[in-house]
Scaffold this active site. Structure first.
Site, PDB file in Angstrom:
ATOM      1  N   HIS A 139       3.722  -2.227   3.127  1.00  0.00           N
ATOM      2  CA  HIS A 139       3.799  -0.882   2.535  1.00  0.00           C
ATOM      3  C   HIS A 139       5.156  -0.731   1.858  1.00  0.00           C
ATOM      4  O   HIS A 139       6.182  -0.776   2.540  1.00  0.00           O
ATOM      5  CB  HIS A 139       3.614   0.181   3.623  1.00  0.00           C
ATOM      6  CG  HIS A 139       2.282   0.096   4.315  1.00  0.00           C
ATOM      7  ND1 HIS A 139       2.027  -0.836   5.294  1.00  0.00           N
ATOM      8  CD2 HIS A 139       1.144   0.808   4.141  1.00  0.00           C
ATOM      9  CE1 HIS A 139       0.759  -0.682   5.710  1.00  0.00           C
ATOM     10  NE2 HIS A 139       0.202   0.303   5.027  1.00  0.00           N
ATOM     11  N   ASP A 194       0.818  -1.214   0.000  1.00  0.00           N
ATOM     12  CA  ASP A 194       0.000   0.000   0.000  1.00  0.00           C
ATOM     13  C   ASP A 194       0.852   1.264   0.000  1.00  0.00           C
ATOM     14  O   ASP A 194       2.026   1.241   0.390  1.00  0.00           O
ATOM     15  CB  ASP A 194      -0.879   0.043   1.256  1.00  0.00           C
ATOM     16  CG  ASP A 194      -1.985  -1.003   1.235  1.00  0.00           C
ATOM     17  OD1 ASP A 194      -1.954  -1.892   0.363  1.00  0.00           O
ATOM     18  OD2 ASP A 194      -2.869  -0.923   2.108  1.00  0.00           O
TER      19      ASP A 194
HETATM   20 ZN    ZN Z   1      -2.532   3.111   3.285  1.00  0.00          ZN
END
Ligand code: ZN
Length: 371
Positions: free
Chosen positions: A314, A170
Site C-alpha cells: 500500500h 493499493d
Molecule cells: Zn485496499
C-alpha cells in the site's frame, strides 16, 4: 470540440482539437501532429519551460495524449498548445496555453503536423466533406503519440531465463508515491497501482505521471467498500466512478481491478465481466498496513518474491515507501524483472480472478504430437 462534464464535485469544461483530412476523410487527434513519443516528450519539456512564469505546475505536465489533446498553429505557424482550466494549474487560473516558435517546433512535427501547419497558415477557401473511412475491422485504434499500453513486448515473462515479479500498490496515490515512482524509474522497474477514487481526486497529477511513466493503473473502487455486501448496481457504480476519474486524467481505460479486502463473489465476477475488468488478487501479502515497520515489510516482500509472484503493498504508508526503495534495488540486483500485472499475465479475461502469474508447466509431449 467543447465538452462539459458535471459530477458531484464540480463542472468542468474540456476543449479538444481534432484534425480532419478533406481528401481521405480521416480524423486525427492532436497528438498525431507530433512525429512520435520522443517528440511529444521533447515538446512536453519545452512546454514546462514555456509556462514556468504562469500558474501552471510543471509536475502536472506529462507527454500523454489526453493532456496534449488540443494542439494547433497560429497564423505565423507557431505551435500552440492549450490546456483546460484545472488541468495543469489551479482551476481559478483558467485555461493555460503555451506557444512554441515555428522554427523550434519544426523538427517535432509529423508529416501530418507539417501539412496542418501549411493549411493553418495559408487558409483553405473551399473544401468538401468526404465519407469517413471505415474503421479497422478489429476495432483497434492506431497508435498515437502519448497513448501508452501497460503491456508491451519489452519483457517476455514466459521466457525460461526471465524471472518476473509484479509489485502492486493499493489505496493510493499517497503523498510519497512520487518517491516510489522515482525509485522505480531509477531501476527501470514497472509496478501496478490499484487506485481508489478519493486519492485520485486528491493527487490527479500523480496518477497522470504514473501512467506517463509506463506503470499500470488499475481500479480499486471509489471508496473501498466490501463489494460482497453491495448489490450488483452498487458494485457497478463504485467501479465505474473510478474508471471515469482515471480516464479523465490519463485517457486510459483500465482493464484490471482488485476488490478491497480481496472480497469477491459471483455478483462481483458478473459485474467485473460486464465492465471488462479482470480481478487481480495476490500471492504474497506483506501486511504492510498492519505492521508499519519498513524492515518487516522489506523482508516479507523479498522472502515472497519468486517467479510469477504478485506482491501486495500500500503506497499510502511511509514505511512501505521506505521498504520499497530497498526492495526495488534488491530485486534488481537479484536479476528480477519488475513488471506490470498485465506484462506478467498477458491478456486477461474479464471477470476471472487471478492470484499469480506462475508460468504453467509445459505439457508433456505425447507420442502423437511428434509424428
Ligand atoms: Zn485496499
Amino acid at each position: 470540440m467543447t465538452t462539459t462534464e458535471t459530477d458531484s464535485e464540480e463542472t468542468r469544461e474540456g476543449h479538444s482539437t481534432y484534425w480532419y483530412e478533406t481528401d481521405t476523410g480521416a480524423v486525427h487527434g492532436s497528438s498525431h501532429l507530433l512525429a512520435g513519443q520522443a517528440e511529444l516528450t521533447d515538446l512536453n519539456e519545452r512546454v514546462r519551460e514555456a509556462v514556468s512564469d504562469t500558474d501552471a505546475v510543471p509536475s502536472a505536465l506529462h507527454p500523454i495524449s489526453s493532456l496534449y489533446d488540443s494542439v494547433g498553429f497560429n497564423p505565423d505557424g507557431d505551435l500552440v498548445v492549450e490546456f483546460d482550466a484545472g488541468q495543469v494549474a489551479p482551476a481559478d487560473a483558467g485555461r493555460v496555453h503555451a506557444v512554441l516558435p515555428r522554427d523550434e517546433a519544426e523538427t517535432l512535427l509529423s508529416d501530418l503536423g507539417l501539412r496542418v501547419r501549411d493549411a493553418a497558415t495559408t487558409g483553405v477557401r473551399e473544401f468538401s466533406i468526404d465519407e469517413a473511412p471505415e474503421a479497422d475491422k478489429d476495432g483497434s485504434v492506431p497508435a498515437a503519440p502519448g497513448v501508452l499500453a501497460p503491456r508491451d513486448d519489452s519483457v517476455d515473462c514466459s521466457a525460461p531465463d526471465t524471472t518476473c515479479v509484479a509489485l502492486t500498490y493499493d489505496d493510493g496515490p499517497g503523498g510519497r508515491t512520487p518517491e516510489l515512482l522515482d525509485a522505480l524509474a531509477a531501476h527501470d522497474a514497472k509496478a501496478t497501482f490499484f487506485v481508489t477514487g478519493l486519492p485520485v481526486r486528491e493527487h490527479p497529477w500523480v496518477v497522470r505521471r504514473t501512467y506517463a511513466e509506463g506503470h499500470e493503473v488499475a481500479n480499486h473502487t471509489l471508496d473501498h467498500p466490501n463489494l460482497t455486501e453491495l448489490s450488483a448496481g452498487g458494485v457497478r457504480e463504485n467501479l465505474e466512478a473510478t474508471q471515469a476519474l482515471v480516464h479523465r486524467e490519463t485517457g486510459y481505460t483500465m482493464d484490471l481491478m482488485r476488490p478491497p479486502y480481496g472480497a469477491t463473489d459471483g455478483t462481483v465476477a458478473e459485474v467485473t465481466a460486464e465492465l471488462g475488468l479482470a480481478q487481480i488478487l495476490w500471492s504474497v501479502d506483506t501486511n504492510d498496513w498492519r505492521d508499519r515497520k519498513a524492515k518487516v515489510v522489506r523482508e516479507r516482500a523479498l522472502d515472497g518474491a519468486s517467479d510469477g509472484a504478485i506482491i501486495l503493498m500500500h503506497d499510502i504508508h511511509p514505511t512501505t515507501i521506505d521498504a520499497s526503495i530497498d526492495v526495488i534495488r534488491e530485486l534488481d540486483e537479484r536479476g528480477y524483472s519488475m513488471v506490470t500485472v498485465s506484462q506478467l499475465l498477458g491478456t486477461t479475461e474479464p471477470g476471472r480472478t487471478y492470484v499469480d502469474g506462475v508460468p504453467e508447466e509445459a505439457p508433456e509431449e505425447s507420442p502423437s504430437d511428434t509424428e
